[in-house]
Design a protein around this motif. Structure first.
Motif, PDB file in Angstrom:
ATOM      1  N   PHE A 362       0.937  -1.151  -0.094  1.00  0.00           N
ATOM      2  CA  PHE A 362      -0.145   0.054  -0.012  1.00  0.00           C
ATOM      3  C   PHE A 362       0.561   1.137   0.198  1.00  0.00           C
ATOM      4  CE2 PHE A 362      -2.069  -3.281   2.120  1.00  0.00           C
ATOM      5  CZ  PHE A 362      -3.463  -3.269   1.758  1.00  0.00           C
ATOM      6  N   VAL A 363       0.455   2.225  -0.613  1.00  0.00           N
ATOM      7  CA  VAL A 363       1.059   3.499  -0.595  1.00  0.00           C
ATOM      8  C   VAL A 363       0.820   4.210   0.721  1.00  0.00           C
ATOM      9  CG1 VAL A 363       1.393   5.980  -1.646  1.00  0.00           C
ATOM     10  CG2 VAL A 363       1.165   3.856  -3.308  1.00  0.00           C
ATOM     11  N   SER A 364       1.798   4.564   1.432  1.00  0.00           N
ATOM     12  CA  SER A 364       1.379   5.271   2.732  1.00  0.00           C
ATOM     13  C   SER A 364       1.196   6.710   2.500  1.00  0.00           C
ATOM     14  CB  SER A 364       2.875   5.437   3.499  1.00  0.00           C
ATOM     15  OG  SER A 364       3.987   5.973   2.903  1.00  0.00           O
ATOM     16  N   ASP A 365       0.759   7.510   3.564  1.00  0.00           N
ATOM     17  CA  ASP A 365       0.562   8.733   3.619  1.00  0.00           C
ATOM     18  C   ASP A 365       1.725   9.529   3.209  1.00  0.00           C
ATOM     19  OD1 ASP A 365      -2.084   8.299   4.485  1.00  0.00           O
ATOM     20  OD2 ASP A 365      -1.423   8.648   6.781  1.00  0.00           O
ATOM     21  N   LYS A 366       2.811   9.132   3.439  1.00  0.00           N
ATOM     22  CA  LYS A 366       4.223   9.762   3.072  1.00  0.00           C
ATOM     23  C   LYS A 366       4.389   9.748   1.672  1.00  0.00           C
ATOM     24  CE  LYS A 366       9.015   9.765   3.916  1.00  0.00           C
ATOM     25  NZ  LYS A 366      10.428   9.016   4.618  1.00  0.00           N
ATOM     26  N   THR A 376      11.685   8.946  -8.651  1.00  0.00           N
ATOM     27  CA  THR A 376      12.149   8.387  -9.861  1.00  0.00           C
ATOM     28  C   THR A 376      13.179   7.278  -9.733  1.00  0.00           C
ATOM     29  OG1 THR A 376      11.361  10.377 -11.188  1.00  0.00           O
ATOM     30  CG2 THR A 376      12.877   8.650 -12.253  1.00  0.00           C
ATOM     31  N   GLY A 377      13.035   6.067 -10.343  1.00  0.00           N
ATOM     32  CA  GLY A 377      14.165   5.023 -10.120  1.00  0.00           C
ATOM     33  C   GLY A 377      14.006   4.153  -8.972  1.00  0.00           C
ATOM     34  N   MET A 378      13.320   4.446  -7.967  1.00  0.00           N
ATOM     35  CA  MET A 378      13.322   3.641  -6.874  1.00  0.00           C
ATOM     36  C   MET A 378      12.637   2.396  -7.060  1.00  0.00           C
ATOM     37  SD  MET A 378      12.439   6.544  -3.740  1.00  0.00           S
ATOM     38  CE  MET A 378      12.951   5.497  -2.815  1.00  0.00           C
ATOM     39  N   THR A 379      13.253   1.523  -6.388  1.00  0.00           N
ATOM     40  CA  THR A 379      12.618   0.004  -6.449  1.00  0.00           C
ATOM     41  C   THR A 379      11.654  -0.098  -5.331  1.00  0.00           C
ATOM     42  OG1 THR A 379      14.464  -0.731  -4.633  1.00  0.00           O
ATOM     43  CG2 THR A 379      15.041  -0.621  -7.261  1.00  0.00           C
ATOM     44  N   LEU A 380      11.124  -1.125  -5.236  1.00  0.00           N
ATOM     45  CA  LEU A 380       9.958  -1.521  -4.288  1.00  0.00           C
ATOM     46  C   LEU A 380      10.641  -1.551  -3.080  1.00  0.00           C
ATOM     47  CD1 LEU A 380       7.197  -2.240  -3.649  1.00  0.00           C
ATOM     48  CD2 LEU A 380       7.707  -4.569  -3.881  1.00  0.00           C
ATOM     49  N   ASN A 385      11.838   1.060   2.205  1.00  0.00           N
ATOM     50  CA  ASN A 385      12.818   1.357   3.575  1.00  0.00           C
ATOM     51  C   ASN A 385      12.579   2.916   3.613  1.00  0.00           C
ATOM     52  OD1 ASN A 385      14.087  -1.353   3.567  1.00  0.00           O
ATOM     53  ND2 ASN A 385      15.304  -0.730   1.966  1.00  0.00           N
ATOM     54  N   ALA A 386      12.233   3.433   2.763  1.00  0.00           N
ATOM     55  CA  ALA A 386      11.942   4.853   2.900  1.00  0.00           C
ATOM     56  C   ALA A 386      10.839   5.262   3.495  1.00  0.00           C
ATOM     57  CB  ALA A 386      12.100   5.844   1.473  1.00  0.00           C
ATOM     58  N   GLY A 387       9.666   4.265   3.631  1.00  0.00           N
ATOM     59  CA  GLY A 387       8.599   4.700   4.298  1.00  0.00           C
ATOM     60  C   GLY A 387       7.403   5.152   3.475  1.00  0.00           C
ATOM     61  N   TYR A 388       7.737   5.246   2.035  1.00  0.00           N
ATOM     62  CA  TYR A 388       6.533   5.630   0.840  1.00  0.00           C
ATOM     63  C   TYR A 388       5.645   4.315   0.687  1.00  0.00           C
ATOM     64  CZ  TYR A 388      10.162   9.309  -0.173  1.00  0.00           C
ATOM     65  OH  TYR A 388      10.822  10.392   0.109  1.00  0.00           O
ATOM     66  N   VAL A 389       6.097   3.225   0.786  1.00  0.00           N
ATOM     67  CA  VAL A 389       5.013   2.033   0.701  1.00  0.00           C
ATOM     68  C   VAL A 389       5.282   1.236   2.081  1.00  0.00           C
ATOM     69  CG1 VAL A 389       4.767  -0.011  -0.496  1.00  0.00           C
ATOM     70  CG2 VAL A 389       5.233   1.986  -1.438  1.00  0.00           C
ATOM     71  N   ARG A 450      -0.831  -7.413  -8.294  1.00  0.00           N
ATOM     72  CA  ARG A 450      -1.979  -6.392  -8.105  1.00  0.00           C
ATOM     73  C   ARG A 450      -1.533  -5.236  -7.306  1.00  0.00           C
ATOM     74  NH1 ARG A 450      -5.681 -10.543  -9.837  1.00  0.00           N
ATOM     75  NH2 ARG A 450      -6.202 -10.913  -7.491  1.00  0.00           N
ATOM     76  N   SER A 451      -1.156  -5.529  -6.016  1.00  0.00           N
ATOM     77  CA  SER A 451      -0.891  -4.508  -5.108  1.00  0.00           C
ATOM     78  C   SER A 451       0.345  -3.741  -5.653  1.00  0.00           C
ATOM     79  CB  SER A 451      -0.863  -4.886  -3.740  1.00  0.00           C
ATOM     80  OG  SER A 451       0.248  -5.851  -3.487  1.00  0.00           O
ATOM     81  N   ILE A 452       1.419  -4.400  -5.760  1.00  0.00           N
ATOM     82  CA  ILE A 452       2.613  -3.722  -6.411  1.00  0.00           C
ATOM     83  C   ILE A 452       2.085  -2.787  -7.643  1.00  0.00           C
ATOM     84  CG2 ILE A 452       4.797  -3.989  -7.355  1.00  0.00           C
ATOM     85  CD1 ILE A 452       5.093  -6.540  -5.761  1.00  0.00           C
ATOM     86  N   ASP A 453       1.333  -3.211  -8.602  1.00  0.00           N
ATOM     87  CA  ASP A 453       1.224  -2.730  -9.712  1.00  0.00           C
ATOM     88  C   ASP A 453       0.377  -1.119  -9.416  1.00  0.00           C
ATOM     89  OD1 ASP A 453       2.339  -4.540 -11.241  1.00  0.00           O
ATOM     90  OD2 ASP A 453       0.338  -5.409 -11.881  1.00  0.00           O
ATOM     91  N   GLU A 454      -0.629  -1.292  -8.144  1.00  0.00           N
ATOM     92  CA  GLU A 454      -1.307  -0.210  -7.969  1.00  0.00           C
ATOM     93  C   GLU A 454      -0.416   0.753  -7.404  1.00  0.00           C
ATOM     94  OE1 GLU A 454      -4.676   2.395  -7.170  1.00  0.00           O
ATOM     95  OE2 GLU A 454      -4.347   0.891  -8.565  1.00  0.00           O
ATOM     96  N   CYS A 455       0.486   0.366  -6.597  1.00  0.00           N
ATOM     97  CA  CYS A 455       1.413   1.127  -5.841  1.00  0.00           C
ATOM     98  C   CYS A 455       2.098   2.027  -7.020  1.00  0.00           C
ATOM     99  CB  CYS A 455       2.588   0.604  -5.086  1.00  0.00           C
ATOM    100  SG  CYS A 455       1.825  -0.048  -3.604  1.00  0.00           S
TER     101      CYS A 455
END
Length: 466
Positions: A362-366, A376-380, A385-389, A450-455
């Motif tokens: 899931f995409v986080s609030d951050k 751009t260019g970030m991996t899953l 690790n950065a808290g975006y997902v 599907r959840s990764i694709d949605e992110c």
């Protein structure tokens, strides 16, 4: 029929699940007591564990918790199984997985009818573990022929249910009135019958071969033999059952207690001894035990690698026990399971990094607030690790052959603990079913992707991979 008038199969399944629960509560009062115990336990766990409550809310699991049920039935012929497949299809339920229970001395093979998409599961996670009797395992030719003749004479579906199944197949579904009638009519297939279709002597012959054979053959239909609510802490329920007048089975089936639950843990109370009338009796002077209550706790779905590790550790514990888990060796079995499963990581982050479990992303609030160019260019892995997902474990929606056999055996009695030499026969089962069963691991992989694709869509990052 206009598609606008068609009731969603998910809603029909939800209605049927509730109707089944109401019927079973009337037929088996202890089921009502079990439901109350599970509800109070879940409320207690949620109040004491805010982190779990937050996780369940974030994933939508908390909304489906009170709806969670699985049932189990056993049918006797290929025709019955094939028609059940059609009946469940009206409710958006497909056959997932193949389970062979013969190695544990239970003469059936099975599948689980359930919804297959995460959105449908959120509406109703109702499942029915459905077993087909393997008549070829009856070693007495005369008794086998008798069982076949008895089963050939019965019809377990109402005429109206069959009519509505055909209508749904030809017209793309059912309208509101038809859906209501369908639920009522389909319920009749699963209702308990106090009258047997055989004499007392014939029942004893069937039961002597295997009690499950008598349960399938000797009645008008495949009465639902248990319904199972989902608890958040099965150990609390197990310990609390005696105080509520319920005697639990000695051993909780499945993995041992963990901080991060995996797969499925199950317990039950003993099958009820119920009065029945045989065809050569005027009154219900006989008895039969088949219906019981069961509780389950569901954890993370495991990948093929995780499942291989689980199976290896389970087999090691059972091999060391050198016996069928029972009241006499319950403490030793629990100790062996805990000892062997120390090898299985007990943190979701470790399970994810080692590829042992499936997750939903899931995409986080951050992540929602982040500048898209900065991502751009970030991996899953980088996004996590950065808290975006964030990652949440996928709930295991299916069953475990060894656990299912353990539940069956505990309610069939020690005399039923035999082994069959027959080999697994998935091909014959699917021929009877009229279609192939679905690989449950593929479903979890699809949900995860599907959840990764949605992110990726939300963050404008294409090609994210696990």
């Amino acid at each position: 029929m206009s598609n606008q008038n068609v009731v969603s199969p998910d809603l029909i399944r939800q209605r049927f699940s509730r109707a089944m629960s109401d019927m079973y509560r009337e037929e088996v009062p202890l089921y009502g007591a079990l439901m109350e115990l599970v509800a109070s336990t879940n409320a207690r766990v949620l109040a004491s564990d805010p982190a779990m409550a937050s996780q369940l809310r974030a994933t939508g699991e908390i909304q489906r918790l009170d709806l969670e049920r699985h049932g189990a039935i056993r049918v006797g012929t290929a025709e019955e199984l094939a028609t059940l497949c059609r009946l469940f299809a009206v409710m958006g339920m497909e056959p997932v997985g193949y389970y062979d229970l013969t190695p544990a001395g239970v003469p059936v093979h099975s599948t689980a009818f359930r919804a297959v998409h995460e959105a449908s599961l959120q509406v109703s996670p109702f499942r029915v573990f459905t077993s087909l009797l393997r008549l070829e395992l009856i070693d007495n030719p005369e008794l086998r022929a008798f069982a076949e003749s008895v089963l050939a004479k019965r019809s377990i579906f109402t005429a109206k249910a069959l009519e509505l199944i055909a209508h749904a197949e030809h017209n793309g579904g059912l309208d509101e009135q038809q859906a209501e009638i369908f639920v009522e009519q389909a319920l009749e297939t699963f209702r308990w019958h106090h009258s047997a279709t055989v004499t007392a002597a014939q029942y004893r012959q069937l039961s002597a071969q295997h009690r499950l054979i008598a349960d399938v053959v000797a009645f008008k239909g495949p009465h639902i033999n248990h319904l199972t609510p989902r608890t958040l802490d099965i150990d609390i329920v197990q310990a609390s059952m005696p105080g509520h007048g319920i005697t639990p089975k000695a051993v909780i089936e499945g993995p041992p207690r963990r901080q991060c639950p995996i797969l499925l843990r199950q317990t039950s109370f003993k099958a009820l001894d119920e009065a029945i009338a045989f065809t050569d009796q005027q009154q219900a002077t006989g008895s039969h035990s088949a219906r019981f209550g069961e509780i389950e706790q569901r954890g993370a779905a495991l990948t093929p690698q995780g499942r291989a590790l689980y199976d290896r550790l389970l087999n090691a514990a059972r091999d060391e026990l050198e016996d069928f888990p029972s009241e006499a060796n319950a403490a030793r079995y629990d100790s062996l399971m805990t000892q062997h499963f120390q090898e299985f990581p007990d943190a979701y982050a470790d399970m994810r990094e080692q590829g042992l479990a499936y997750f939903r992303y899931f995409v986080s609030d951050k992540g929602l607030a982040a500048e898209r160019d900065a991502l751009t260019g970030m991996t899953l892995a980088g996004l996590l690790n950065a808290g975006y997902v964030r990652a949440e474990p996928l709930v295991y929606e299916d069953f475990l052959p060894v656990s299912a056999a353990g539940i069956f055996q505990s309610n069939l009695g020690d005399a039923a603990q035999t082994r069959y030499d027959a080999h697994s026969n998935r091909q014959a089962f699917e021929a009877a079913l009229g279609r192939s069963t679905i690989d449950e691991l593929a479903l979890y992989a699809q949900t995860q992707q599907r959840s990764i694709d949605e992110c990726g869509r939300v963050l404008n990052l294409q090609g994210l991979v696990c």
